[in-house]
Design a protein around this motif. Structure first.
Motif, PDB file in Angstrom:
ATOM      1  N   ALA A 151       0.927  -1.163  -0.021  1.00 43.60           N
ATOM      2  CA  ALA A 151      -0.180  -0.001   0.008  1.00 43.60           C
ATOM      3  C   ALA A 151       0.748   1.367  -0.031  1.00 43.60           C
ATOM      4  N   LEU A 152       1.922   1.084   0.669  1.00 46.12           N
ATOM      5  CA  LEU A 152       2.808   2.491   0.702  1.00 46.12           C
ATOM      6  C   LEU A 152       3.431   2.562  -0.511  1.00 46.12           C
ATOM      7  N   VAL A 153       3.746   1.443  -0.998  1.00 49.68           N
ATOM      8  CA  VAL A 153       4.414   1.584  -2.506  1.00 49.68           C
ATOM      9  C   VAL A 153       3.720   2.063  -3.490  1.00 49.68           C
ATOM     10  N   ASP A 154       2.491   1.782  -3.449  1.00 55.73           N
ATOM     11  CA  ASP A 154       1.359   2.418  -4.131  1.00 55.73           C
ATOM     12  C   ASP A 154       1.163   3.756  -4.104  1.00 55.73           C
ATOM     13  N   ALA A 155       1.173   4.079  -2.851  1.00 52.47           N
ATOM     14  CA  ALA A 155       0.821   5.609  -2.494  1.00 52.47           C
ATOM     15  C   ALA A 155       2.107   6.393  -2.929  1.00 52.47           C
ATOM     16  N   ALA A 156       3.173   5.722  -2.773  1.00 52.27           N
ATOM     17  CA  ALA A 156       4.384   6.506  -3.400  1.00 52.27           C
ATOM     18  C   ALA A 156       4.541   6.581  -4.997  1.00 52.27           C
ATOM     19  N   GLY A 157       3.642   5.807  -5.595  1.00 51.88           N
ATOM     20  CA  GLY A 157       3.772   5.624  -7.059  1.00 51.88           C
ATOM     21  C   GLY A 157       5.021   4.909  -7.518  1.00 51.88           C
ATOM     22  N   LEU A 158       5.516   3.847  -6.920  1.00 54.40           N
ATOM     23  CA  LEU A 158       6.651   3.244  -7.175  1.00 54.40           C
ATOM     24  C   LEU A 158       6.289   1.517  -7.360  1.00 54.40           C
ATOM     25  N   ARG A 159       5.067   1.362  -7.747  1.00 53.54           N
ATOM     26  CA  ARG A 159       5.005   0.079  -7.920  1.00 53.54           C
ATOM     27  C   ARG A 159       5.650  -0.481  -9.236  1.00 53.54           C
ATOM     28  N   ASP A 160       5.717   0.046 -10.391  1.00 53.61           N
ATOM     29  CA  ASP A 160       6.584  -0.295 -11.450  1.00 53.61           C
ATOM     30  C   ASP A 160       8.123  -0.442 -11.442  1.00 53.61           C
ATOM     31  N   ASP A 161       8.414   0.402 -10.091  1.00 61.67           N
ATOM     32  CA  ASP A 161       9.842   0.218 -10.081  1.00 61.67           C
ATOM     33  C   ASP A 161      10.246  -1.006  -8.837  1.00 61.67           C
ATOM     34  N   LEU A 162       9.430  -1.896  -8.626  1.00 60.12           N
ATOM     35  CA  LEU A 162       9.649  -2.758  -7.612  1.00 60.12           C
ATOM     36  C   LEU A 162      10.438  -3.748  -8.340  1.00 60.12           C
ATOM     37  N   ILE A 163      11.525  -4.545  -7.580  1.00 57.70           N
ATOM     38  CA  ILE A 163      12.206  -5.713  -7.932  1.00 57.70           C
ATOM     39  C   ILE A 163      12.024  -6.599  -7.053  1.00 57.70           C
ATOM     40  N   VAL A 164      11.372  -7.734  -7.597  1.00 56.25           N
ATOM     41  CA  VAL A 164      10.761  -8.864  -6.556  1.00 56.25           C
ATOM     42  C   VAL A 164      11.842  -9.932  -6.946  1.00 56.25           C
ATOM     43  N   ALA A 165      12.289 -10.335  -5.713  1.00 60.63           N
ATOM     44  CA  ALA A 165      13.107 -11.358  -5.561  1.00 60.63           C
ATOM     45  C   ALA A 165      12.522 -12.758  -5.351  1.00 60.63           C
ATOM     46  N   ASP A 166      13.071 -13.829  -5.920  1.00 60.61           N
ATOM     47  CA  ASP A 166      12.717 -15.330  -5.731  1.00 60.61           C
ATOM     48  C   ASP A 166      12.873 -15.892  -4.225  1.00 60.61           C
ATOM     49  N   ASP A 167      11.790 -15.954  -3.455  1.00 63.48           N
ATOM     50  CA  ASP A 167      11.635 -16.157  -2.098  1.00 63.48           C
ATOM     51  C   ASP A 167      12.130 -17.836  -2.158  1.00 63.48           C
ATOM     52  N   GLY A 168      12.352 -18.672  -3.145  1.00 62.47           N
ATOM     53  CA  GLY A 168      12.639 -19.918  -3.083  1.00 62.47           C
ATOM     54  C   GLY A 168      14.477 -20.061  -2.972  1.00 62.47           C
ATOM     55  N   LEU A 169      14.982 -18.814  -3.076  1.00 58.72           N
ATOM     56  CA  LEU A 169      16.523 -18.943  -3.138  1.00 58.72           C
ATOM     57  C   LEU A 169      17.085 -19.396  -1.820  1.00 58.72           C
ATOM     58  N   PRO A 170      18.382 -20.122  -1.834  1.00 64.66           N
ATOM     59  CA  PRO A 170      18.748 -20.672  -0.628  1.00 64.66           C
ATOM     60  C   PRO A 170      19.562 -19.651   0.385  1.00 64.66           C
ATOM     61  N   LEU A 171      19.499 -19.798   1.393  1.00 60.30           N
ATOM     62  CA  LEU A 171      20.378 -19.226   2.238  1.00 60.30           C
ATOM     63  C   LEU A 171      21.265 -20.001   3.098  1.00 60.30           C
ATOM     64  N   TYR A 172      22.316 -19.731   3.228  1.00 62.40           N
ATOM     65  CA  TYR A 172      23.678 -20.456   3.804  1.00 62.40           C
ATOM     66  C   TYR A 172      24.123 -19.978   5.066  1.00 62.40           C
ATOM     67  N   VAL A 173      24.724 -20.953   5.826  1.00 67.66           N
ATOM     68  CA  VAL A 173      25.662 -20.612   6.990  1.00 67.66           C
ATOM     69  C   VAL A 173      27.056 -20.944   6.632  1.00 67.66           C
ATOM     70  N   TYR A 174      27.918 -20.057   6.866  1.00 64.25           N
ATOM     71  CA  TYR A 174      29.351 -20.537   6.592  1.00 64.25           C
ATOM     72  C   TYR A 174      29.731 -21.348   7.709  1.00 64.25           C
ATOM     73  N   ALA A 175      30.090 -22.567   7.807  1.00 64.01           N
ATOM     74  CA  ALA A 175      30.394 -23.258   9.104  1.00 64.01           C
ATOM     75  C   ALA A 175      31.585 -24.516   8.692  1.00 64.01           C
TER      76      ALA A 175
END
Length: 439
Positions: free
Chosen positions: A84-108
């Motif tokens: 809703a804030l993005v739309d209020a700011a007029g920035l919907r077309d400038d959104l970059i949406v990431a893939d939520d399925g990308l992995p996260l790692y821990v260095y161990a």
């Protein structure tokens, strides 16, 4: 709050004095979300920002070739409130949406090991040995989490020491730069208590997410940097937002409040503070001295943020570093795969256990980050930007017990990441709740 017979007319932002329903102190994302919500509810307000730029902790520095150094949050979750804030700011077309399925790692133990966010990854990951996985499954048999125990104690008892050391300590502790053994659950991770109360254990809601029964909003950024969001909101509400206008004092004026600024006085029924604890403490000295003293006790963690370019080409969110590794880096966000910012990686250093890093030369901090990145990723990195903040992250440590002494007068509200939920989506939700109450 006194009952209002009629709405006052919002005074234009360059006027020296104003008479409004609400004075908002701070034009970070909370203050601007509140400004937007009050405007939608036809509540007059003036929002005071001490600096020349809106955004608060959201601080973007565009680099060349389309890269962006994010000194604050590196991404947002596209919740309904954020959308809703993005739309209020007029920035919907400038959104970059990431893939939520990308992995996260821990260095161990000298390697990147995948964090298990689903059942298949839980089975195959080498981040947890088999006995640690069995211990995690035994969580429903352990005792309830207690509000006053530490996050570290609660997680070790619920999921075992190995899961704590390899998962929670680097991911949760690394994100906030704090030692989970010094973070009381009821202040640092109240979601644990809510999950336990609702589901009877912690394992059930975690399993629901792992099996896809609970959807999470995708991570997003904005072309040109996240700061474009608060900047655009400040422009939209230029008649309400006064930049370069610090609040210098708050005093009672009968049943109302007088907020002093270098340009004049704001008269308001209600005052909402959205600023960091030290600034809020200074402003509350005259109207709530005991609460001011309590806020002055809250500790913050220092942080160094290093934006780098590298030819490394890994796919994922990035990695956190286990505390037992001989690295000073807390974690690295991979903007390259998240947001298509080719070759960009952002490292975070400092925190509670390495606070003196902010006293070092920025060039030396950059060298540390680049050398450690190369050791982990087997690829050279070139430093593009170094930012250092002495009081960058709320510590959520034992000093947060001081909040028990807060006793604010009617008409004064704290809407902050140290008195309520942290994270930008949480800030926006709180702004909506405050606006509902004040409307």
């Amino acid at each position: 709050m006194p009952e209002r017979a009629a709405r006052r007319v919002t005074v234009v932002a360059d006027a020296s004095d104003a008479d409004v329903d609400v004075a908002v102190v701070g034009a970070g994302i909370t203050g601007l979300a509140l400004t937007h919500a009050l405007a939608e509810r036809d509540v007059s307000c003036v929002t005071l920002e001490a600096t020349g730029e809106a955004g608060g902790v959201i601080d973007s520095q565009p680099l060349d070739d389309g890269l962006v150094a994010e000194h604050g949050p590196n991404r947002l979750r596209l919740t309904d409130g954020i959308a809703a804030l993005v739309d209020a700011a007029g920035l919907r077309d400038d959104l970059i949406v990431a893939d939520d399925g990308l992995p996260l790692y821990v260095y161990a133990d000298g390697a990147l090991r995948e964090v298990p966010f689903d059942l298949s990854t839980f089975v195959r990951t080498d981040l947890l040995p088999w006995y640690a996985k069995l211990r995690v499954l035994a969580e429903p048999l352990t005792g309830d989490v207690r509000p006053d125990e530490s996050v570290g104690s609660a997680v070790r008892r619920s999921f075992g020491r190995t899961a704590y050391r390899n998962l929670v300590e680097p991911i949760y502790g690394g994100t906030y730069g704090s030692d989970p053994d010094r973070m009381p659950v009821r202040r640092a991770l109240p979601a644990l208590l809510r999950m336990q109360e609702e589901h009877g254990s912690l394992f059930r809601p975690l399993l629901a997410r792992a099996t896809g029964d609970r959807e999470t909003p995708p991570p997003v950024s904005i072309e040109g940097g996240l700061q474009r969001l608060p900047s655009a909101l400040a422009e939209r509400y230029a008649d309400r937002v006064r930049r370069d206008t610090p609040a210098t004092a708050i005093e009672r004026d009968g049943e109302r409040y007088a907020v002093s600024t270098p340009d004049g006085t704001i008269a308001a029924d209600d005052v909402v503070l959205t600023v960091p604890a030290p600034a809020a403490a200074d402003l509350l000295e005259r109207v709530a001295p005991d609460s001011a003293a309590a806020l002055a006790e809250l500790r913050y963690n220092p942080l160094a943020v290093v934006a780098m370019y590298s030819d490394a080409r890994r796919e994922g969110f990035g990695y956190q570093v286990r505390r037992t590794e001989s690295l000073r880096t807390l974690g690295v966000s991979w903007h390259h795969s998240l947001f298509g910012r080719t070759g960009q990686y952002t490292a975070f250093l400092g925190g509670m256990d390495d606070g003196r890093i902010v006293e070092e030369d920025p060039a030396d901090i950059g060298t540390i980050a680049a050398d450690e990145f190369e050791a982990v990723m087997d690829a050279a990195a070139h430093v593009r930007d170094v930012w250092v903040g002495q009081d960058a992250l709320p510590a959520y440590d034992e000093s947060w017990a001081a909040l028990d002494r807060l006793d604010l007068p009617d008409g004064v509200t704290l809407a902050t990441n140290y008195t309520a939920r942290v994270g930008v989506p949480g800030r926006v939700r709180e702004a909506e709740r405050v606006a509902d109450r004040l409307a």
